[in-house]
Motif scaffolding. Structure first.
Motif, PDB file in Angstrom:
ATOM      1  N   ARG A 197       0.833  -1.189   0.000  1.00  0.00           N
ATOM      2  CA  ARG A 197       0.000   0.000   0.000  1.00  0.00           C
ATOM      3  C   ARG A 197       0.871   1.244   0.000  1.00  0.00           C
ATOM      4  O   ARG A 197       1.967   1.221   0.553  1.00  0.00           O
ATOM      5  N   GLY A 213      -3.836   3.498  -0.944  1.00  0.00           N
ATOM      6  CA  GLY A 213      -4.229   2.554  -1.992  1.00  0.00           C
ATOM      7  C   GLY A 213      -3.035   1.773  -2.479  1.00  0.00           C
ATOM      8  O   GLY A 213      -1.919   1.954  -1.975  1.00  0.00           O
ATOM      9  N   SER A 214      -3.245   0.917  -3.454  1.00  0.00           N
ATOM     10  CA  SER A 214      -2.120   0.162  -4.023  1.00  0.00           C
ATOM     11  C   SER A 214      -1.214   1.160  -4.744  1.00  0.00           C
ATOM     12  O   SER A 214      -1.663   2.236  -5.126  1.00  0.00           O
ATOM     13  N   ASP A 269      -0.127   1.290  -7.782  1.00  0.00           N
ATOM     14  CA  ASP A 269      -0.629   1.669  -9.098  1.00  0.00           C
ATOM     15  C   ASP A 269      -1.784   2.653  -8.972  1.00  0.00           C
ATOM     16  O   ASP A 269      -1.840   3.666  -9.667  1.00  0.00           O
ATOM     17  N   GLN A 270      -2.672   2.325  -8.041  1.00  0.00           N
ATOM     18  CA  GLN A 270      -3.824   3.195  -7.802  1.00  0.00           C
ATOM     19  C   GLN A 270      -3.395   4.616  -7.444  1.00  0.00           C
ATOM     20  O   GLN A 270      -3.840   5.585  -8.051  1.00  0.00           O
ATOM     21  N   THR A 307      -3.693   6.652 -10.757  1.00  0.00           N
ATOM     22  CA  THR A 307      -5.030   7.245 -10.748  1.00  0.00           C
ATOM     23  C   THR A 307      -5.366   7.783  -9.363  1.00  0.00           C
ATOM     24  O   THR A 307      -6.260   7.284  -8.691  1.00  0.00           O
ATOM     25  N   SER A 311      -6.971   9.796  -6.447  1.00  0.00           N
ATOM     26  CA  SER A 311      -8.342  10.276  -6.404  1.00  0.00           C
ATOM     27  C   SER A 311      -8.461  11.667  -5.790  1.00  0.00           C
ATOM     28  O   SER A 311      -9.499  12.292  -5.886  1.00  0.00           O
TER      29      SER A 311
END
Lengths: 250, 263
Positions: free
Chosen positions: A215, A228-229, A231-232, A236, A238
């Motif tokens: 994470r 988040g992960s 990659d997240q 991307t 948020s």
């Protein structure tokens, strides 16, 4: 890197932590759970409270309010056995903080001999094994001043491992290193992650994050903004604050 | 957090003469003074054996006594200084206050007055042998200076050293003993060397309570022969050779250390 297991108590649990330095609020209600074997990367602008959070886990900083547990032991409670908790939490610093008057092996042997009462022979054997593990088998008798930054940081990791910690904290472990030395330190950290060590890492090394982190936690102004992960969070995000920050460091 | 750089300048000195290592010329101030004094000490008895040879034969046991006072006092001063320095950084208010008061009081009273106080004033109640009184006065006085050197030395060790030791599970006391103080000793060696030289010079004060040191022996000779000029010239030259020799030693030591220990 086994994932989370809901039925177990987390290895590290931070609950609504706040920390005030005079006028400055370094932490404004941070909560985070780290499962055993998990690798967490903490990112964020300077002054966002990353280091303060990390340093609260082994109580180098005392929280103003909130609670922290390592397994079932409460760290933030002043009655807790601070010394035992620090034995269970290894820490690696940005500026290595090796003891300059001791050799590499001497640095590693100090805590096992002083705190755990290990014999010199045991401690020495352990130190040599750990130095081999970080790729410095031939440097046992070198003094920190004779080692490169990357080598010093690897000795510092070995020194923390000598106490068999349950959790390893890394406070910007590669920030003080020349670029060509960063990889040798990250490689050691990657090995540790693969072996299942629970790790909390304050760092902006994205390559390491993608390769090893379960994470990524983004902090800003004393709060956790996004989790988040890798990659997240990197690809991307948020939150606007996360986006803006990532634009700055990429 | 920026690491404090390796060559710590803890700047506690009372201004003992330290040769400037940058001055490498053959006729450096140190060389002229040192060898000049030695040449005089050799030439004067050669060309004028009476009285100079007689003086030189008369004072050596005074040199020995001067060394005794100096070495004993520096050893006790170091012990007192270590505990004073630790007291000055102690988090326990009472200990901290006691150490600070000791330093303030002692530094505020001239050494000569302290010496009189221990030997004559306290001598009204307890008779201490004059050599003991001399060593007590010198060590108590220099213990306060040493305390400041230890304090500065301990505080000059980067904060990360204590943190790293605590993070490994050591107690504060263990961290001080195994990590901080060993590093402090290395750093304070040059200023302690300076204090040694200052103490060597100040030890001449003990001649006033009739300890037979170098100055006292010179005075004894002079009062028997009335050759004040000659006697005190020899005494001054011997002090000069001694302090210049030790200050060179300290300078060399300092240079070696800054070369060898870069961490």
């Amino acid at each position: 890197m086994n994932g989370t297991n809901g039925s177990q108590i987390p290895r590290v649990r931070i609950e609504d932590a706040t920390k005030t330095f005079g006028e400055v609020q370094a932490l404004r209600g941070v909560s985070l759970e780290v499962q055993a074997g998990e690798v967490i990367l903490v990112i964020g602008p300077s002054g966002s409270g990353k280091s303060t959070m990390l340093r609260s886990v082994n109580r180098l900083e005392r929280l103003t309010s909130g609670r922290i547990w390592i397994d079932a032991d409460e760290v933030s409670n002043s009655a807790s056995d601070l010394r035992r908790i620090r034995e269970e939490v290894g820490m690696v610093f940005q500026s290595f903080n090796l003891f300059p008057h001791l050799t590499a092996a001497g640095n590693i042997m100090l805590a096992p001999m002083t705190v755990k009462g290990a014999s010199r022979t045991e401690a020495r054997a352990d130190a040599e094994r750990l130095l081999a593990r970080v790729g410095l088998a031939d440097k046992a008798d070198a003094y920190p001043g004779q080692l490169s930054g990357g080598q010093q940081q690897r000795v510092a990791i070995a020194r923390a491992l000598a106490m068999n910690p349950k959790v390893m904290l890394f406070d910007e472990p590669t920030s003080a290193l020349d670029p060509e030395m960063i990889k040798e330190v990250l490689d050691v950290m990657l090995d540790l992650a693969r072996e299942g060590m629970t790790m909390m890492v304050v760092s902006h090394e994205m390559g390491f994050a993608r390769a090893a982190a379960d994470r990524v936690v983004f902090m800003d102004e004393g709060e956790i903004v996004e989790t988040g992960s890798p990659d997240q969070v990197f690809d991307t995000p948020s939150h606007d604050r996360t986006k803006r920050f990532l634009e700055h460091i990429l | 957090m920026a690491e404090v750089n390796d060559k710590q300048n803890i700047g506690v000195s009372d201004g003992a003469l330290i040769p400037d290592q940058a001055d490498k010329s053959v006729f450096s101030a140190w060389r002229i003074s040192f060898f000049g004094a030695i040449i005089l000490l050799v030439a004067l008895p050669l060309f004028s054996p009476d009285p100079y040879w007689n003086i030189i034969m008369f004072v050596p046991d005074g040199i020995l006594r001067t060394f005794q006072v100096t070495v004993l006092s520096i050893v006790f001063a170091l012990i007192i200084g270590l505990f004073t320095g630790l007291g000055r950084i102690s988090r326990i208010t009472v200990i901290n206050r006691i150490a600070t008061i000791y330093v303030e009081v002692i530094r505020g009273i001239p050494l000569l007055v302290q010496l009189f106080y221990i030997y004559f004033a306290l001598g009204q109640f307890v008779q201490v042998p004059r050599m003991v009184a001399a060593v007590i006065a010198m060590s108590v006085c220099y213990g306060a200076y040493m305390g400041e050197i230890f304090r500065a030395g301990i505080q000059s060790i980067p904060k990360g050293q204590m943190e790293a030791a605590l993070a490994l599970g050591l107690t504060r006391t263990q961290a001080l003993r195994k990590v901080i103080i060993p590093q402090t000793f290395r750093i304070i060696l040059p200023p302690v060397g300076n204090e040694f030289i200052a103490l060597l010079k100040d030890s001449s004060l003990v001649s006033i309570v009739a300890v037979a040191d170098l100055l006292r022996r010179g005075r004894e000779y002079a009062s028997q022969t009335f050759e004040y000029f000659q006697a005190y010239t020899v005494v001054a030259l011997i002090y000069l050779v001694l302090t210049l020799f030790f200050s060179k030693l300290v300078a060399v030591m300092e240079e070696r250390m800054s070369k060898h220990h870069r961490s």
